[in-house]
Write a protein that holds these residues in place. Sequence first.
Motif, PDB file in Angstrom:
ATOM      1  N   PHE A  45       0.834  -1.206   0.000  1.00  0.00           N
ATOM      2  CA  PHE A  45       0.000   0.000   0.000  1.00  0.00           C
ATOM      3  C   PHE A  45       0.869   1.258   0.000  1.00  0.00           C
ATOM      4  O   PHE A  45       0.640   2.189  -0.772  1.00  0.00           O
ATOM      5  CB  PHE A  45      -0.918  -0.013   1.228  1.00  0.00           C
ATOM      6  N   TYR A  49       0.990   3.863  -3.180  1.00  0.00           N
ATOM      7  CA  TYR A  49       0.416   5.193  -3.023  1.00  0.00           C
ATOM      8  C   TYR A  49       1.421   6.233  -2.538  1.00  0.00           C
ATOM      9  O   TYR A  49       1.033   7.319  -2.139  1.00  0.00           O
ATOM     10  CB  TYR A  49      -0.778   5.144  -2.072  1.00  0.00           C
ATOM     11  N   VAL A 134      -7.602  -3.143  -3.516  1.00  0.00           N
ATOM     12  CA  VAL A 134      -6.887  -2.143  -2.704  1.00  0.00           C
ATOM     13  C   VAL A 134      -7.099  -0.768  -3.316  1.00  0.00           C
ATOM     14  O   VAL A 134      -7.398   0.200  -2.611  1.00  0.00           O
ATOM     15  CB  VAL A 134      -5.381  -2.483  -2.593  1.00  0.00           C
ATOM     16  N   ASP A 135      -6.975  -0.679  -4.638  1.00  0.00           N
ATOM     17  CA  ASP A 135      -7.176   0.601  -5.324  1.00  0.00           C
ATOM     18  C   ASP A 135      -8.603   1.105  -5.160  1.00  0.00           C
ATOM     19  O   ASP A 135      -8.836   2.285  -4.925  1.00  0.00           O
ATOM     20  CB  ASP A 135      -6.865   0.477  -6.816  1.00  0.00           C
ATOM     21  N   TYR A 138      -8.994   2.208  -1.346  1.00  0.00           N
ATOM     22  CA  TYR A 138      -7.815   2.767  -0.693  1.00  0.00           C
ATOM     23  C   TYR A 138      -8.159   3.663   0.486  1.00  0.00           C
ATOM     24  O   TYR A 138      -7.417   3.756   1.451  1.00  0.00           O
ATOM     25  CB  TYR A 138      -6.944   3.543  -1.697  1.00  0.00           C
ATOM     26  N   TRP A 141      -8.023   2.178   4.162  1.00  0.00           N
ATOM     27  CA  TRP A 141      -6.795   1.718   4.802  1.00  0.00           C
ATOM     28  C   TRP A 141      -6.118   2.840   5.564  1.00  0.00           C
ATOM     29  O   TRP A 141      -5.868   3.899   5.047  1.00  0.00           O
ATOM     30  CB  TRP A 141      -5.837   1.137   3.772  1.00  0.00           C
ATOM     31  N   GLY A 149      -1.771   7.944   3.746  1.00  0.00           N
ATOM     32  CA  GLY A 149      -1.946   7.395   2.412  1.00  0.00           C
ATOM     33  C   GLY A 149      -1.521   8.399   1.367  1.00  0.00           C
ATOM     34  O   GLY A 149      -1.056   9.491   1.662  1.00  0.00           O
TER      35      GLY A 149
END
Length: 167
Positions: A45, A49, A134-135, A138, A141, A149
């Motif tokens: 992650f 990012y 995940v995208d 996002y 998270w 992030g």
Amino acid sequence: ARRHISFFRWNGLKIVDGVEYVSLIVEGQSFMIYQIRKMVGLVVFLIRYKGDATAAFKVAFSRDDKVQMPVAPANGLLLERVLYTAYDKRFGHLPSLSFADLKEQMDEFKLKVEAEVAEHERRGLITMRWLRDVDRHYHLWLTPARDVGGPGKPAGEEAEEEPAGDD
């Protein structure tokens, strides 16, 4: 019980039957369920990012905060060996649990497992589907309020322009 990570490091790139893997070495006192998968997910992650690793690790490993982290898929994560260092030190008068005498058989077995994992990944695109999720999520998270992030797009992707509206 408290868990201790002695080290977590990159151990090179590996290609198995055309599927690329990153080898990681993690050594610790003991591990909780999903702990390694969460650690790998956090690192992916942050790289994807361009997140602030210092802030992320502070939040992720805080005793005060509970945060969600992407859990990397189990496919592709291979436990190569278990070290029984404390046992061997404490019970040195007993045979070691190092299994060094079985290294050749373990290496042969590992090659078979790696080939099967690579085939499974090629057929199911498990990691690519996970990255897409995940995208897509996002914002869940490490919570955006913690400012760890990135900008909301994976590194290398251009942000979409906002549509012009009538003000």
